[in-house]
Motif scaffolding. Structure first.
Motif, PDB file in Angstrom:
ATOM      1  N   ALA A  26     -15.786  -1.478  59.567  1.00  0.00           N
ATOM      2  CA  ALA A  26     -16.297  -1.976  60.846  1.00  0.00           C
ATOM      3  C   ALA A  26     -17.231  -3.159  60.647  1.00  0.00           C
ATOM      4  O   ALA A  26     -17.103  -4.195  61.309  1.00  0.00           O
ATOM      5  N   LEU A  27     -18.180  -3.009  59.727  1.00  0.00           N
ATOM      6  CA  LEU A  27     -19.133  -4.090  59.483  1.00  0.00           C
ATOM      7  C   LEU A  27     -18.443  -5.280  58.828  1.00  0.00           C
ATOM      8  O   LEU A  27     -18.747  -6.438  59.150  1.00  0.00           O
ATOM      9  N   LEU A  28     -17.488  -5.011  57.928  1.00  0.00           N
ATOM     10  CA  LEU A  28     -16.744  -6.103  57.303  1.00  0.00           C
ATOM     11  C   LEU A  28     -16.000  -6.914  58.361  1.00  0.00           C
ATOM     12  O   LEU A  28     -16.038  -8.150  58.360  1.00  0.00           O
ATOM     13  N   GLY A  29     -15.314  -6.208  59.255  1.00  0.00           N
ATOM     14  CA  GLY A  29     -14.609  -6.901  60.316  1.00  0.00           C
ATOM     15  C   GLY A  29     -15.557  -7.664  61.225  1.00  0.00           C
ATOM     16  O   GLY A  29     -15.252  -8.772  61.672  1.00  0.00           O
ATOM     17  N   GLY A  30     -16.722  -7.079  61.482  1.00  0.00           N
ATOM     18  CA  GLY A  30     -17.710  -7.750  62.315  1.00  0.00           C
ATOM     19  C   GLY A  30     -18.235  -9.017  61.685  1.00  0.00           C
ATOM     20  O   GLY A  30     -18.414 -10.042  62.372  1.00  0.00           O
ATOM     21  N   ILE A  31     -18.472  -8.985  60.373  1.00  0.00           N
ATOM     22  CA  ILE A  31     -18.952 -10.182  59.666  1.00  0.00           C
ATOM     23  C   ILE A  31     -17.913 -11.296  59.739  1.00  0.00           C
ATOM     24  O   ILE A  31     -18.238 -12.455  60.012  1.00  0.00           O
ATOM     25  N   VAL A  32     -16.653 -10.931  59.501  1.00  0.00           N
ATOM     26  CA  VAL A  32     -15.578 -11.921  59.568  1.00  0.00           C
ATOM     27  C   VAL A  32     -15.500 -12.529  60.973  1.00  0.00           C
ATOM     28  O   VAL A  32     -15.359 -13.749  61.136  1.00  0.00           O
ATOM     29  N   ALA A  33     -15.613 -11.672  61.993  1.00  0.00           N
ATOM     30  CA  ALA A  33     -15.528 -12.153  63.369  1.00  0.00           C
ATOM     31  C   ALA A  33     -16.689 -13.080  63.707  1.00  0.00           C
ATOM     32  O   ALA A  33     -16.502 -14.129  64.341  1.00  0.00           O
ATOM     33  N   VAL A  34     -17.912 -12.701  63.276  1.00  0.00           N
ATOM     34  CA  VAL A  34     -19.086 -13.528  63.552  1.00  0.00           C
ATOM     35  C   VAL A  34     -18.937 -14.896  62.900  1.00  0.00           C
ATOM     36  O   VAL A  34     -19.204 -15.936  63.520  1.00  0.00           O
ATOM     37  N   ALA A  69     -26.228  -9.096  68.174  1.00  0.00           N
ATOM     38  CA  ALA A  69     -25.244  -8.405  69.008  1.00  0.00           C
ATOM     39  C   ALA A  69     -24.358  -7.494  68.160  1.00  0.00           C
ATOM     40  O   ALA A  69     -24.038  -6.367  68.560  1.00  0.00           O
ATOM     41  N   LEU A  70     -23.951  -7.962  66.986  1.00  0.00           N
ATOM     42  CA  LEU A  70     -23.124  -7.147  66.096  1.00  0.00           C
ATOM     43  C   LEU A  70     -23.883  -5.908  65.629  1.00  0.00           C
ATOM     44  O   LEU A  70     -23.331  -4.803  65.597  1.00  0.00           O
ATOM     45  N   ILE A  71     -25.156  -6.100  65.254  1.00  0.00           N
ATOM     46  CA  ILE A  71     -25.981  -4.970  64.794  1.00  0.00           C
ATOM     47  C   ILE A  71     -26.077  -3.898  65.863  1.00  0.00           C
ATOM     48  O   ILE A  71     -25.926  -2.694  65.595  1.00  0.00           O
ATOM     49  N   TRP A  72     -26.328  -4.316  67.124  1.00  0.00           N
ATOM     50  CA  TRP A  72     -26.463  -3.339  68.209  1.00  0.00           C
ATOM     51  C   TRP A  72     -25.115  -2.754  68.593  1.00  0.00           C
ATOM     52  O   TRP A  72     -25.028  -1.566  68.910  1.00  0.00           O
ATOM     53  N   ALA A  73     -24.051  -3.538  68.543  1.00  0.00           N
ATOM     54  CA  ALA A  73     -22.730  -3.026  68.921  1.00  0.00           C
ATOM     55  C   ALA A  73     -22.234  -1.971  67.945  1.00  0.00           C
ATOM     56  O   ALA A  73     -21.594  -0.992  68.337  1.00  0.00           O
ATOM     57  N   LEU A  74     -22.533  -2.157  66.660  1.00  0.00           N
ATOM     58  CA  LEU A  74     -22.077  -1.209  65.628  1.00  0.00           C
ATOM     59  C   LEU A  74     -23.083  -0.090  65.392  1.00  0.00           C
ATOM     60  O   LEU A  74     -22.837   0.797  64.569  1.00  0.00           O
ATOM     61  N   HIS A  75     -24.209  -0.138  66.109  1.00  0.00           N
ATOM     62  CA  HIS A  75     -25.263   0.880  65.949  1.00  0.00           C
ATOM     63  C   HIS A  75     -25.674   1.031  64.494  1.00  0.00           C
ATOM     64  O   HIS A  75     -25.735   2.161  63.958  1.00  0.00           O
ATOM     65  N   VAL A  76     -25.928  -0.103  63.862  1.00  0.00           N
ATOM     66  CA  VAL A  76     -26.392  -0.074  62.469  1.00  0.00           C
ATOM     67  C   VAL A  76     -27.692   0.710  62.409  1.00  0.00           C
ATOM     68  O   VAL A  76     -28.627   0.409  63.164  1.00  0.00           O
TER      69      VAL A  76
END
Length: 336
Positions: A95-103, A328-335
């Motif tokens: 999830a985080l890997l995909g989020g980093i790529v998207a960002v 936004a990614l941090i909050w969306a993924l509930h890190v």
């Protein structure tokens, strides 16, 4: 070949001399404040620009300066493939890997659009976009030869991202109490928004060991995006210039990008010994610094000055956008 090397020797020697001075200044920084807020790479290009202001290198120096700015830089990009660690990347989770790529992907597009809105040339806009979104100076240095950017575009992009990089290192920790961030959340934010790996260390070590570890791994994932992004840019630029003539992949992709992917593959399958990785990274960093000295020596500072206000605004807005997307990614993924 010997005649060519002899012709390049004076200019290469000059670039090495500027690099050694930059490294000495970085050493002084570390001794005085404990961290190299301006790395040798940035100092080298600034020193080169300063020298060019008072003295324009003549025909004796030009071949070596050109060789250092192009060939040595391409070799350095190829060697960066040795810094790719598959294990560290896999530990982050899909999830985080995909989020980093998207960002990174969205940030590149948005930053490019912002830069073009400020009427910056497309090459400089792409350098700023990649520098902001991936890994600052290294991304700019890697993309520049692919798109045929000139020294003025490269120097402008690096100079302003370097200044903002230092500012981010100083100000980003203030968000921890303001936003009540955990150590891991701040690590993700720093890894996604700070330009260089040493700057990630400087921004996270004062906060905590967990922030440092998370930030470093996230940052390495961003660095991993450099290869695919430069490959994509290479293919797009190749098509732009080739039209519909149908060139082969080998004609569209520069040799050093293929080299980067090959070196990364060799490390992934264990054919590069662990003890060789650090020396390869050191050589890549040294060659890049020499190349930046060469680029500085080729810069007309008047061109950089004319682009100053627009570049600064574009880089600042792009950086703020990147920080916003990271939060936004941090909050969306509930890190946690």
């Amino acid at each position: 070949m010997l005649r060519f090397l002899a012709k390049c020797a004076p200019g290469v020697g000059l670039c090495i001399g500027v690099t050694l001075l930059a490294m000495a200044l970085q050493f002084v920084e570390v001794r005085l404040v404990g961290q190299p807020f301006l790395e040798a790479l940035v100092l080298a290009i600034l020193l080169g620009v300063a020298i060019r202001i008072v003295w324009a290198p003549g025909p004796l120096w030009s071949p070596g300066i050109g060789f250092s700015a192009k060939i040595l830089l391409e070799i350095a990009v190829m060697l960066l493939g040795a810094s790719v660690s598959v294990g560290a990347v896999a530990a982050l989770g899909l999830a985080l890997l995909g989020g980093i790529v998207a960002v990174v992907a969205v940030a590149i597009g948005a930053s490019y659009v912002i830069s073009r809105l400020f009427r910056l040339p497309w090459r400089m806009s792409l350098l700023i976009a990649c520098g902001n979104s991936i890994c600052g100076n290294s991304a700019i240095a890697a993309v520049a030869p692919v798109i045929g950017a000139d020294a003025d575009d490269i120097a402008s992009s690096i100079a302003f991202t370097a200044v903002l990089g230092v500012i981010v290192v100083l100000l980003l920790p203030l968000l921890v109490p303001l936003l009540h961030m955990s150590l891991s959340q701040y690590g993700v934010l720093a890894g996604l928004s700070v330009y260089a790996v040493p700057q990630v260390l400087a921004a996270t070590l004062p906060i905590g060991a967990l922030s440092n570890q998370v930030g470093t791994v996230v940052k390495l994932v961003r660095v991993l995006m450099l290869g695919p992004v430069v490959l994509a840019v290479s293919l797009l630029i190749g098509r732009r210039h080739a039209g519909t003539s149908g060139l082969r992949l080998g004609q569209l992709v520069p040799w050093f990008i293929l080299g980067f992917l090959a070196v990364a593959g060799l490390r992934a399958v264990g054919l590069i010994p662990p003890m060789a990785i650090a020396p390869l990274k050191t050589v890549a960093a040294l060659l890049t610094t020499i190349s930046m000295a060469a680029l500085g020596l080729g810069v007309d500072v008047r061109v950089v000055a004319r682009a100053g206000a627009a570049v600064t605004t574009a880089v600042t807005l792009s950086l703020l956008l990147l920080c916003g997307m990271s939060l936004a990614l941090i909050w969306a993924l509930h890190v946690p």
